[in-house]
Motif scaffolding. Structure first.
Motif, short mmCIF file in Angstrom:
data_model
loop_
_atom_site.label_atom_id
_atom_site.label_comp_id
_atom_site.label_asym_id
_atom_site.label_seq_id
_atom_site.Cartn_x
_atom_site.Cartn_y
_atom_site.Cartn_z
N LYS A 90 -67.56 25.05 31.73
CA LYS A 90 -68.29 25.32 32.97
C LYS A 90 -68.10 24.14 33.89
O LYS A 90 -67.99 23.00 33.44
CB LYS A 90 -69.77 25.55 32.69
CG LYS A 90 -70.02 26.80 31.88
CD LYS A 90 -71.49 27.00 31.62
CE LYS A 90 -71.68 28.24 30.75
NZ LYS A 90 -73.08 28.46 30.44
N SER A 121 -69.81 27.30 41.29
CA SER A 121 -70.08 27.00 39.89
C SER A 121 -69.48 28.15 39.09
O SER A 121 -69.78 29.31 39.37
CB SER A 121 -71.58 26.91 39.63
OG SER A 121 -72.12 25.80 40.29
N ALA A 122 -68.61 27.82 38.15
CA ALA A 122 -67.90 28.87 37.42
C ALA A 122 -67.63 28.46 35.98
O ALA A 122 -67.72 27.28 35.63
CB ALA A 122 -66.59 29.19 38.13
N GLU A 123 -67.32 29.47 35.19
CA GLU A 123 -66.95 29.28 33.79
C GLU A 123 -65.53 29.80 33.60
O GLU A 123 -65.16 30.83 34.16
CB GLU A 123 -67.91 30.06 32.89
CG GLU A 123 -67.55 29.98 31.42
CD GLU A 123 -68.50 30.80 30.56
OE1 GLU A 123 -68.32 30.76 29.33
OE2 GLU A 123 -69.39 31.49 31.10
N PRO A 154 -64.66 20.13 35.38
CA PRO A 154 -65.64 20.52 34.37
C PRO A 154 -66.89 19.66 34.40
O PRO A 154 -66.83 18.49 34.80
CB PRO A 154 -64.88 20.35 33.04
CG PRO A 154 -63.73 19.48 33.35
CD PRO A 154 -63.46 19.56 34.81
N GLU A 155 -68.02 20.27 33.98
CA GLU A 155 -69.27 19.52 33.87
C GLU A 155 -69.15 18.52 32.74
O GLU A 155 -68.50 18.79 31.73
CB GLU A 155 -70.44 20.46 33.56
CG GLU A 155 -70.79 21.42 34.65
CD GLU A 155 -71.89 22.38 34.23
OE1 GLU A 155 -72.23 22.44 33.02
OE2 GLU A 155 -72.38 23.09 35.11
N LYS A 215 -63.25 31.85 31.82
CA LYS A 215 -63.41 32.99 30.91
C LYS A 215 -62.23 33.10 29.96
O LYS A 215 -62.40 33.29 28.76
CB LYS A 215 -63.54 34.27 31.72
CG LYS A 215 -64.71 35.07 31.30
CD LYS A 215 -64.90 36.26 32.15
CE LYS A 215 -65.66 37.23 31.27
NZ LYS A 215 -65.94 38.46 31.84
N LEU A 251 -70.89 31.59 38.16
CA LEU A 251 -72.19 31.54 37.48
C LEU A 251 -73.32 32.07 38.35
O LEU A 251 -74.37 32.45 37.83
CB LEU A 251 -72.50 30.11 37.02
CG LEU A 251 -71.50 29.54 36.00
CD1 LEU A 251 -71.84 28.10 35.67
CD2 LEU A 251 -71.47 30.39 34.74
#
Length: 119
Positions: free
Chosen positions: A101, A42-44, A116-117, A46, A78
Motif C-alpha cells: 500500500k 492512496s492505492a494497493e 510504498p508506505e 493488487k 483505497l
C-alpha cells in the motif's frame, strides 16, 4: 505489364486504414495524458505481471533471452473506485510488491510513480 489483382489492392487499403486508426488513437491518448493533471491516490498493488511484448514477426509465446518485455500492474484505490491497470517501466515494476500500500502518482492513464508506505 499486368495490373495487380483487385483483392491485393483492397487488402493494402484495409491495412493502411487500420494502421492509421491505431496511430490516431495513440496520439489522442498521449495528448489526453499530457493535458491531464497529476493525481496522487492512496492505492494497493493488487497484482503485477510481465510478458513478452507483442512481436509482429513471431507468434510464439516462449520467452527468449533478450526479448523485449512489457510490465503491467493493477492498482486498487483505497478511497474507492475501480481498479486501474497501468503499464510500467522495468525498474518501476521491480520495485513493486504485490499487496503493498502506498501513494500512486498518475497522469491520466500514465504511471508516474508508486511510493510504498513505510511499515
Amino acid at each position: 505489364m499486368s495490373k495487380p489483382p483487385l483483392i491485393f489492392i483492397i487488402v493494402l487499403a484495409i491495412i493502411a486504414v487500420l494502421a492509421s486508426r491505431q496511430f490516431i488513437k495513440q496520439r489522442r491518448e498521449n495528448a489526453a495524458n499530457a493535458a491531464a493533471p497529476v493525481r496522487l491516490l492512496s492505492a494497493e498493488v493488487k497484482s503485477k505481471r510481465e510478458f513478452p511484448a507483442p512481436n509482429r514477426h513471431s507468434r510464439q509465446r516462449e520467452v527468449i533471452a533478450g526479448e523485449e518485455m512489457r510490465y503491467e500492474a493493477w492498482f486498487h484505490p483505497l478511497n474507492g473506485g475501480g481498479d486501474m491497470k497501468l503499464t510500467l517501466s522495468e525498474h518501476a515494476y521491480q520495485q513493486l510488491d504485490k499487496g503493498a500500500k502506498g501513494e500512486l502518482k498518475v497522469q491520466g492513464t500514465r504511471f508516474i510513480a508508486f511510493t510504498p508506505e513505510k511499515p
